[in-house]
Design an enzyme around this catalytic site. Structure first.
Site, PDB file in Angstrom:
ATOM      1  CB  CYS A 172       1.749  -2.982   3.016  1.00  0.00           C
ATOM      2  SG  CYS A 172       2.041  -2.828   4.794  1.00  0.00           S
TER       3      CYS A 172
ATOM      4  CG  HIS B 260       4.437  -7.244   4.414  1.00  0.00           C
ATOM      5  ND1 HIS B 260       5.645  -6.853   4.947  1.00  0.00           N
ATOM      6  CD2 HIS B 260       3.558  -6.236   4.675  1.00  0.00           C
ATOM      7  CE1 HIS B 260       5.505  -5.651   5.504  1.00  0.00           C
ATOM      8  NE2 HIS B 260       4.252  -5.256   5.344  1.00  0.00           N
TER       9      HIS B 260
END
Ligand code: L14
Length: 339
Positions: free
Chosen positions: A132, A245
């Site tokens: 990710c 994130h």
């Protein structure tokens, strides 16, 4: 008439798995039949799909007969064991774990960046979905690398707990509540309390002093950009955020480029939304990226401490573009061009 596919989702009841079902539905993937797979414990559970319900089946060696595409997000061990079994049954696997990413015979694909690599699925019947943190960084950096060449990247991540899964989401809720109620928080998922804290520790520590997550960013960047000369150094940090994130990224380029030049490249880059108007307090934030597929980029500015330096702040939904959306996009390439 366009072709329809039998699709299995391994790890269907997890944080990423349920998002996979949502992405398949939202994007109108040509599904003939959907087979959600999970551990025996979850078998029999019903999941919503396209206005109806699908029943979860236990993931076993015979799960993949008659399946065209299997998207895996059931952890590295399950991928290691079951992906080759699925491939042997003629099913193409899109794997979200770290198990196959660095296998030279397995392509590592970000559809906006290196869709051509997907053809390598033929080697082992597997395509790997990158980490990710790597995906969102490379979605933002690839257009810059193509234009002026990236020599070195220094990245620090601020990673949401959802990357670890549902139990970590629950743990952040519970610890936050405990602390606000003056109760001693309990740490079960992470080695320390994550609520009101930052942990410079994602995945396991390696002999070189880095974490495995940090080294994934180094190796995967080079593989996806097909350039082993790029220097990457990472510090990956878990923060008390549920979804998305964030990354502070500093790059040194081969050719000079201004902050405006970077902004112009990124405004036209696929999968990127530039969110960069600091005088109006506008910059990428986790709470804005959550639920979206685009990677948000802002705080783009020159780094005057070196010759060709740029700084930026890059935010993306780790469960969507960082996992489920990217995997479904890969499945779309397979369906459109190869199967
Ligand atoms: O390599 O935030 O897919 O804990 C899965 C867990 C990435 C980090 C991977 C997390 C990891 C993620």
């Amino acid at each position: 008439m366009s072709k329809l596919f039998n699709v299995a989702v391994a790890g269907a009841t997890g944080a990423v798995g349920t998002q996979m079902l949502t992405c398949l539905e939202e994007r109108g993937f040509p599904v003939k039949g959907l087979k959600p797979l999970a551990t025996a414990k979850s078998a029999g559970r019903k999941l919503r799909f396209k206005g109806g319900e699908v029943e979860v089946e236990e993931l076993t060696e015979s799960s993949f007969q008659g399946v065209d595409i299997a998207i895996f997000s059931a952890g590295g061990a399950a991928s290691e064991r079951f992906a080759p079994i699925a491939a042997k049954d003629g099913c193409v696997v899109v794997d979200n774990s770290a198990a196959w990413r660095m296998d030279p015979d397995v392509p590592l694909v970000i559809p906006e960046v290196n869709p051509h690599a997907t053809a390598g699925y033929r080697n082992k019947g597997i395509v790997a979905n990158p980490n990710c943190s790597t995906i969102q960084m490379i979605v933002a950096l690839a257009p810059i690398h193509r234009k002026v060449g990236i020599k070195r990247v220094v990245v620090s991540t601020y990673q949401a707990v959802s990357g670890t899964g549902k139990k970590a989401i629950d743990e952040l809720h519970e610890q936050t509540k405990a602390i606000l109620d003056s109760v001693q928080p309990e740490a079960k998922v992470y080695p320390h309390t994550i609520a009101f804290n930052c942990l410079p520790h994602i995945d396991v520590f390696l002999e070189n002093g880095y974490t495995k997550e940090e080294m994934k960013m180094v190796h995967e960047t080079r593989k996806i950009l097909e350039d082993d000369s790029i220097g990457v150094t990472a510090t990956t940090v878990r923060v008390p955020v549920f979804f998305s994130h964030s990354e502070s990224i500093n790059i040194e380029t081969h050719e000079p480029i201004t902050a405006d030049g970077v902004r112009e490249l990124l405004v036209n880059a696929p999968g990127v939304t530039v969110v960069d108007n600091p005088s109006k307090n506008i910059y990428p934030m986790a709470i804005d990226a959550a639920g979206k597929d685009d990677t948000l980029v802002g705080r783009i500015r020159g780094d005057d401490s070196i010759a060709n330096g740029i700084n930026m702040w890059v935010v993306s939904d780790n469960i969507r573009k960082g996992a489920a959306t990217n995997a479904v996009q890969i499945a779309e390439i397979l369906a459109r061009d190869y199967l």
